[in-house]
Design a protein around this motif. Structure first.
Motif, PDB file in Angstrom:
ATOM      1  N   GLN A  53      21.845  18.766  56.655  1.00  0.00           N
ATOM      2  CA  GLN A  53      22.635  19.779  55.200  1.00  0.00           C
ATOM      3  C   GLN A  53      24.112  18.416  54.773  1.00  0.00           C
ATOM      4  N   ALA A  54      24.900  18.546  56.225  1.00  0.00           N
ATOM      5  CA  ALA A  54      25.951  17.926  55.892  1.00  0.00           C
ATOM      6  C   ALA A  54      25.758  16.667  55.422  1.00  0.00           C
ATOM      7  N   TRP A  55      25.085  15.458  56.407  1.00  0.00           N
ATOM      8  CA  TRP A  55      24.402  13.920  55.698  1.00  0.00           C
ATOM      9  C   TRP A  55      23.829  14.252  54.772  1.00  0.00           C
ATOM     10  N   SER A  56      22.747  14.784  54.072  1.00  0.00           N
ATOM     11  CA  SER A  56      22.485  15.189  52.623  1.00  0.00           C
ATOM     12  C   SER A  56      23.245  15.477  51.358  1.00  0.00           C
ATOM     13  N   LYS A  57      24.552  16.267  51.847  1.00  0.00           N
ATOM     14  CA  LYS A  57      25.446  16.228  50.590  1.00  0.00           C
ATOM     15  C   LYS A  57      26.234  14.865  50.960  1.00  0.00           C
ATOM     16  N   ALA A  58      26.360  14.186  52.167  1.00  0.00           N
ATOM     17  CA  ALA A  58      27.154  12.770  51.744  1.00  0.00           C
ATOM     18  C   ALA A  58      26.481  11.669  50.686  1.00  0.00           C
ATOM     19  N   GLY A  95      24.164  12.660  48.495  1.00  0.00           N
ATOM     20  CA  GLY A  95      23.877  12.184  47.549  1.00  0.00           C
ATOM     21  C   GLY A  95      22.270  12.619  47.087  1.00  0.00           C
ATOM     22  N   ARG A  96      21.187  13.173  48.445  1.00  0.00           N
ATOM     23  CA  ARG A  96      19.971  13.447  48.627  1.00  0.00           C
ATOM     24  C   ARG A  96      19.804  13.971  49.899  1.00  0.00           C
ATOM     25  N   ASN A  97      18.328  14.417  49.839  1.00  0.00           N
ATOM     26  CA  ASN A  97      18.146  14.931  50.985  1.00  0.00           C
ATOM     27  C   ASN A  97      17.679  14.447  51.935  1.00  0.00           C
ATOM     28  N   LEU A  98      17.803  14.772  52.749  1.00  0.00           N
ATOM     29  CA  LEU A  98      17.413  13.395  54.160  1.00  0.00           C
ATOM     30  C   LEU A  98      16.233  14.263  54.492  1.00  0.00           C
ATOM     31  N   SER A  99      15.467  13.433  55.154  1.00  0.00           N
ATOM     32  CA  SER A  99      14.382  13.815  55.871  1.00  0.00           C
ATOM     33  C   SER A  99      14.360  14.539  57.399  1.00  0.00           C
ATOM     34  N   GLU A 100      14.052  14.406  57.749  1.00  0.00           N
ATOM     35  CA  GLU A 100      14.192  14.893  59.850  1.00  0.00           C
ATOM     36  C   GLU A 100      14.367  13.528  60.743  1.00  0.00           C
ATOM     37  N   PRO A 101      13.439  12.670  60.417  1.00  0.00           N
ATOM     38  CA  PRO A 101      13.515  11.526  61.022  1.00  0.00           C
ATOM     39  C   PRO A 101      15.204  10.513  60.687  1.00  0.00           C
ATOM     40  N   GLU A 102      15.544  10.918  59.595  1.00  0.00           N
ATOM     41  CA  GLU A 102      16.699  10.028  58.964  1.00  0.00           C
ATOM     42  C   GLU A 102      17.818  10.271  59.517  1.00  0.00           C
ATOM     43  N   THR A 103      17.322  11.947  59.236  1.00  0.00           N
ATOM     44  CA  THR A 103      19.214  12.728  60.409  1.00  0.00           C
ATOM     45  C   THR A 103      19.018  12.682  61.973  1.00  0.00           C
ATOM     46  N   VAL A 104      17.735  12.459  62.780  1.00  0.00           N
ATOM     47  CA  VAL A 104      17.510  12.559  63.751  1.00  0.00           C
ATOM     48  C   VAL A 104      18.168  10.660  64.256  1.00  0.00           C
ATOM     49  N   GLU A 105      17.880  10.163  63.789  1.00  0.00           N
ATOM     50  CA  GLU A 105      18.741   8.184  63.640  1.00  0.00           C
ATOM     51  C   GLU A 105      19.967   8.678  63.586  1.00  0.00           C
ATOM     52  N   ILE A 106      20.510   9.301  62.285  1.00  0.00           N
ATOM     53  CA  ILE A 106      22.171   9.006  62.189  1.00  0.00           C
ATOM     54  C   ILE A 106      22.627   9.656  63.145  1.00  0.00           C
ATOM     55  N   LEU A 107      22.234  10.994  63.945  1.00  0.00           N
ATOM     56  CA  LEU A 107      22.021  11.244  65.250  1.00  0.00           C
ATOM     57  C   LEU A 107      22.369  10.647  66.784  1.00  0.00           C
ATOM     58  N   MET A 108      21.703  10.084  66.559  1.00  0.00           N
ATOM     59  CA  MET A 108      21.273   8.849  68.020  1.00  0.00           C
ATOM     60  C   MET A 108      21.807   8.274  67.448  1.00  0.00           C
ATOM     61  N   ASN A 109      22.308   6.827  66.258  1.00  0.00           N
ATOM     62  CA  ASN A 109      23.989   6.485  66.459  1.00  0.00           C
ATOM     63  C   ASN A 109      24.808   6.785  66.744  1.00  0.00           C
ATOM     64  N   LEU A 110      25.678   8.238  66.427  1.00  0.00           N
ATOM     65  CA  LEU A 110      27.011   8.633  66.540  1.00  0.00           C
ATOM     66  C   LEU A 110      26.465   9.233  67.682  1.00  0.00           C
TER      67      LEU A 110
END
Length: 83
Positions: A44-49, A51-66
């Motif tokens: 939800q947070a990154w989709s807002k940042a 400006g579009r709905n992120l998929s689960e794999p995209e969000t997992v990639e962001i979390l792994m990078n963080l």
């Protein structure tokens, strides 16, 4: 359409250190720390940042990078303190 795992003839055992814990998902063990709540909140947070709905794999990639960034910063700080 759900992604079907490849059949290898071996069964996957979802063992957790906490025997009372339920397996979170079929993600690799290195991603077991990503709980459904953490994933949803970050999606939800990154989709807002973005400006579009992120998929689960995209969000997992962001979390792994963080996580990798945090580990790198902690390691650098520890090395600085050891000098």
């Amino acid at each position: 359409m759900t992604k079907q795992p490849k059949k290898t003839g071996l069964t996957l055992q979802n063992e957790q250190h906490d025997q009372g814990a339920q397996p979170v998902s079929n993600r690799p063990l290195a991603q077991a720390w990503i709980t459904p709540t953490l994933l949803t909140e970050n999606q939800q947070a990154w989709s807002k940042a973005y400006g579009r709905n992120l998929s689960e794999p995209e969000t997992v990639e962001i979390l792994m990078n963080l996580r990798r960034l945090a580990e790198t910063l902690l390691r650098a700080n520890k090395e600085r303190m050891d000098v």
